[in-house]
Design a protein around this motif. Structure first.
Motif, PDB file in Angstrom:
ATOM      1  N   VAL A  36       0.854  -1.187   0.000  1.00 44.38           N
ATOM      2  CA  VAL A  36       0.000   0.000   0.000  1.00 44.38           C
ATOM      3  C   VAL A  36       0.893   1.241   0.000  1.00 44.38           C
ATOM      4  O   VAL A  36       1.940   1.250   0.657  1.00 44.38           O
ATOM      5  N   ARG A  37       0.466   2.276  -0.698  1.00 41.57           N
ATOM      6  CA  ARG A  37       1.206   3.546  -0.623  1.00 41.57           C
ATOM      7  C   ARG A  37       1.215   4.034   0.827  1.00 41.57           C
ATOM      8  O   ARG A  37       0.217   3.911   1.532  1.00 41.57           O
ATOM      9  N   LEU A  38       2.333   4.574   1.248  1.00 37.08           N
ATOM     10  CA  LEU A  38       2.495   5.028   2.632  1.00 37.08           C
ATOM     11  C   LEU A  38       1.399   6.005   3.031  1.00 37.08           C
ATOM     12  O   LEU A  38       0.821   5.886   4.110  1.00 37.08           O
ATOM     13  N   GLU A  39       1.079   6.952   2.167  1.00 41.55           N
ATOM     14  CA  GLU A  39       0.052   7.943   2.508  1.00 41.55           C
ATOM     15  C   GLU A  39      -1.311   7.283   2.727  1.00 41.55           C
ATOM     16  O   GLU A  39      -2.068   7.674   3.616  1.00 41.55           O
ATOM     17  N   ASP A  40      -1.631   6.247   1.933  1.00 42.75           N
ATOM     18  CA  ASP A  40      -2.901   5.537   2.105  1.00 42.75           C
ATOM     19  C   ASP A  40      -2.900   4.722   3.394  1.00 42.75           C
ATOM     20  O   ASP A  40      -3.918   4.628   4.090  1.00 42.75           O
ATOM     21  N   TRP A  41      -1.766   4.107   3.719  1.00 43.05           N
ATOM     22  CA  TRP A  41      -1.633   3.323   4.946  1.00 43.05           C
ATOM     23  C   TRP A  41      -1.841   4.222   6.165  1.00 43.05           C
ATOM     24  O   TRP A  41      -2.559   3.874   7.094  1.00 43.05           O
ATOM     25  N   GLU A  42      -1.204   5.393   6.147  1.00 41.40           N
ATOM     26  CA  GLU A  42      -1.328   6.322   7.266  1.00 41.40           C
ATOM     27  C   GLU A  42      -2.766   6.785   7.448  1.00 41.40           C
ATOM     28  O   GLU A  42      -3.257   6.894   8.564  1.00 41.40           O
ATOM     29  N   GLU A  43      -3.464   7.040   6.333  1.00 44.04           N
ATOM     30  CA  GLU A  43      -4.873   7.425   6.405  1.00 44.04           C
ATOM     31  C   GLU A  43      -5.730   6.310   6.978  1.00 44.04           C
ATOM     32  O   GLU A  43      -6.591   6.554   7.816  1.00 44.04           O
ATOM     33  N   SER A  44      -5.481   5.078   6.543  1.00 47.76           N
ATOM     34  CA  SER A  44      -6.303   3.944   7.009  1.00 47.76           C
ATOM     35  C   SER A  44      -6.050   3.630   8.482  1.00 47.76           C
ATOM     36  O   SER A  44      -6.962   3.241   9.187  1.00 47.76           O
ATOM     37  N   THR A  45      -4.821   3.790   8.947  1.00 47.74           N
ATOM     38  CA  THR A  45      -4.535   3.500  10.354  1.00 47.74           C
ATOM     39  C   THR A  45      -4.973   4.650  11.259  1.00 47.74           C
ATOM     40  O   THR A  45      -5.258   4.428  12.423  1.00 47.74           O
ATOM     41  N   ALA A  46      -5.061   5.859  10.738  1.00 48.27           N
ATOM     42  CA  ALA A  46      -5.546   6.997  11.527  1.00 48.27           C
ATOM     43  C   ALA A  46      -7.034   6.866  11.812  1.00 48.27           C
ATOM     44  O   ALA A  46      -7.532   7.287  12.851  1.00 48.27           O
ATOM     45  N   ASP A  47      -7.753   6.232  10.881  1.00 44.50           N
ATOM     46  CA  ASP A  47      -9.191   6.042  11.047  1.00 44.50           C
ATOM     47  C   ASP A  47      -9.501   4.995  12.123  1.00 44.50           C
ATOM     48  O   ASP A  47     -10.545   5.042  12.746  1.00 44.50           O
TER      49      ASP A  47
END
Length: 69
Positions: A57-68
């Motif tokens: 997964v792209r890092l930015e997408d991973w960070e968004e998904s884990t922030a949720d």
């Protein structure tokens, strides 16, 4: 900025390689390695041939998904 997990690489990470070792981890557990564009394929193959790779997964997408979560 997080750095690539490849040995000796100091490049900025762009990708998250989510993996687990089924002999050590429960099925839902995800360990992560970070990869730059140059090392994404190499690190993915390393984990893939062992049957450990679960997702890339792209890092930015991973960070968004884990922030949720």
């Amino acid at each position: 900025m997080p750095q690539c997990s490849a040995k000796g690489c100091r490049a900025d990470a762009v990708w998250v390689l989510a993996w687990n070792n089924p002999k050590l981890h429960t099925p839902e557990r995800r360990k992560t390695w970070l990869a730059c564009d140059e090392h994404r394929e190499h690190l993915s193959k390393f984990l893939g041939v062992r049957g450990f790779l679960k997702d890339v997964v792209r890092l930015e997408d991973w960070e968004e998904s884990t922030a949720d979560g």
